[in-house]
Design a protein around this motif. Structure first.
Motif, mmCIF file in Angstrom:
data_model
loop_
_atom_site.group_PDB
_atom_site.id
_atom_site.type_symbol
_atom_site.label_atom_id
_atom_site.label_comp_id
_atom_site.label_asym_id
_atom_site.label_seq_id
_atom_site.Cartn_x
_atom_site.Cartn_y
_atom_site.Cartn_z
ATOM 1 N N ASN A 140 -15.614 17.964 32.418
ATOM 2 C CA ASN A 140 -16.221 17.267 33.557
ATOM 3 C C ASN A 140 -15.998 15.762 33.517
ATOM 4 O OD1 ASN A 140 -17.523 17.680 36.036
ATOM 5 N ND2 ASN A 140 -19.437 16.864 35.217
ATOM 6 N N ARG A 141 -15.050 15.316 32.735
ATOM 7 C CA ARG A 141 -14.532 13.958 32.846
ATOM 8 C C ARG A 141 -13.017 13.997 32.978
ATOM 9 N NH1 ARG A 141 -19.214 13.886 33.066
ATOM 10 N NH2 ARG A 141 -20.727 12.305 32.377
ATOM 11 N N SER A 142 -12.499 15.181 33.348
ATOM 12 C CA SER A 142 -11.050 15.420 33.262
ATOM 13 C C SER A 142 -10.430 15.912 34.557
ATOM 14 C CB SER A 142 -10.778 16.437 32.142
ATOM 15 O OG SER A 142 -11.294 15.979 30.910
ATOM 16 N N PHE A 143 -11.139 15.762 35.681
ATOM 17 C CA PHE A 143 -10.583 16.182 36.970
ATOM 18 C C PHE A 143 -9.774 15.025 37.548
ATOM 19 C CE2 PHE A 143 -13.800 19.323 36.242
ATOM 20 C CZ PHE A 143 -13.234 20.481 36.755
ATOM 21 N N ARG A 144 -8.582 14.888 37.015
ATOM 22 C CA ARG A 144 -7.683 13.809 37.408
ATOM 23 C C ARG A 144 -6.250 14.245 37.132
ATOM 24 N NH1 ARG A 144 -10.170 12.108 32.547
ATOM 25 N NH2 ARG A 144 -8.699 11.692 30.839
ATOM 26 N N GLU A 145 -5.308 13.481 37.645
ATOM 27 C CA GLU A 145 -3.891 13.787 37.448
ATOM 28 C C GLU A 145 -3.576 13.842 35.960
ATOM 29 O OE1 GLU A 145 0.467 12.159 39.029
ATOM 30 O OE2 GLU A 145 -1.393 11.114 39.552
ATOM 31 N N ASN A 146 -2.723 14.811 35.593
ATOM 32 C CA ASN A 146 -2.354 15.019 34.190
ATOM 33 C C ASN A 146 -3.599 15.241 33.322
ATOM 34 O OD1 ASN A 146 0.454 14.607 34.747
ATOM 35 N ND2 ASN A 146 0.076 12.398 34.760
ATOM 36 N N SER A 147 -4.456 16.098 33.795
ATOM 37 C CA SER A 147 -5.718 16.365 33.099
ATOM 38 C C SER A 147 -5.475 16.834 31.670
ATOM 39 C CB SER A 147 -6.515 17.433 33.847
ATOM 40 O OG SER A 147 -7.664 17.803 33.106
ATOM 41 N N PRO A 148 -6.263 16.305 30.717
ATOM 42 C CA PRO A 148 -6.149 16.786 29.337
ATOM 43 C C PRO A 148 -6.873 18.109 29.096
ATOM 44 C CG PRO A 148 -7.852 15.116 29.473
ATOM 45 C CD PRO A 148 -7.240 15.198 30.844
#
Length: 305
Positions: A140-148
């Motif tokens: 829930n801190r990873s909803f972004r481009e190139n998600s880890p």
């Protein structure tokens, strides 16, 4: 910083490296079954809904299929409603509240909206009752481009074709006592930061998008849930978890900037729910019912406006 209170992995003031993450992973054990508790609850829904496998987590030696549930009366002219649960796997009512909504209430919205429900975004964490995934990453801190986080990446891929068509997104969460006893100390240790004790709110609250707050929408959800369980009051600083209370039971975050699941679409109406399952005033049944009530209230408000 009080080193005696420091998390038992890592060195105070130093972010974790691979060795610390490996030690953390070695401490994680399976405490419940995704197959028995979640997949088994999804299976009976296939008689009334479409169930799709939208991804698979390969966490050797285990693999976890990721499921989404759709209503069958899917129409191109209807608005879409997205419901997500279990982004943090330990937040039990997020998962079972989403399933409760599908089982008991989804049919009420047939031919009025297109429903897409992802009830357990993070099954590895669900089994271990944890906030992070196997790599010590918070989905829930990873909803972004190139998600880890593969959990986040899979959901983003599922939602991408609908991103501009979603009217409502309800992301179901919990705030628990273990946030303060385990997860926030672990986060501080992982990042090499001092742990600053906080206060766990007793009751339900919602988090809106500070860039699109929709106060009437948020307040309608709180009002509906107040009939099921109690609403968290502001603390002595007029805050909930460090954020100003803008209305009873309502705070706001910049959801896209933070990479939160609530920012995965461009929906007009977005909310993150937070129930408090450790309260002596709330049962597991109430928590699940509160989550389902929040989803119903969100859809009802959007359709009326």
């Amino acid at each position: 910083m009080n080193d005696t209170a420091f998390y038992p992995i890592g060195t105070p003031g130093q972010p974790w490296g691979d060795a610390e993450k490996a030690r953390w992973l070695s401490r994680q054990t399976r405490l419940r079954s995704y197959a028995d508790e979640v997949q088994a609850a999804i299976e009976p829904l296939r008689a009334r809904f479409d169930v799709v496998e939208y991804g698979r987590l390969d966490y050797a030696p285990d693999t976890y299929p990721l499921f989404a549930i759709r209503n069958r009366a899917w129409r191109g002219d209807l608005p879409c409603v997205l419901v997500t649960g279990g982004v943090h796997g330990y937040e039990t009512s997020g998962v079972h509240g989403a399933l409760r909504f599908v089982e008991r209430h989804a049919a009420d919205y047939a031919e009025r909206v297109n429903l897409l429900v992802a009830p357990c975004v993070s099954p590895w964490a669900y089994e271990r009752i944890h906030r992070w995934n196997r790599d010590a990453v918070d989905p829930n801190r990873s909803f972004r481009e190139n998600s880890p986080a593969p959990e986040s990446a899979a959901l983003m891929q599922l939602v991408a074709p609908l991103r501009d068509r979603v009217l409502v997104h309800v992301d179901l969460h919990e705030t628990t006592d273990t946030d303060e006893s385990e997860f926030r100390p672990a986060l501080a240790a992982r990042n090499g930061e001092a742990f600053e004790p906080g206060e766990i709110p007793d009751g339900f609250y919602v988090v809106g998008d500070s860039d699109n707050p929709q106060p009437a929408f948020q307040q309608a959800i709180v009002a509906a849930v107040a009939r099921v369980t109690h609403i968290a009051p502001a603390d002595r600083n007029g805050e909930i978890i460090g954020s100003p209370v803008v209305a009873p039971g309502v705070i706001n975050y910049p959801v896209k900037k933070l990479g939160l699941c609530a920012g995965v679409t461009d929906a007009r109406y977005v909310t993150t729910t937070e129930v408090y399952p450790d309260s002596p005033r709330a049962s597991a049944e109430q928590c699940n019912a509160a989550q389902a009530a929040a989803v119903c209230a969100a859809i009802d408000f959007a359709l009326a406006h």
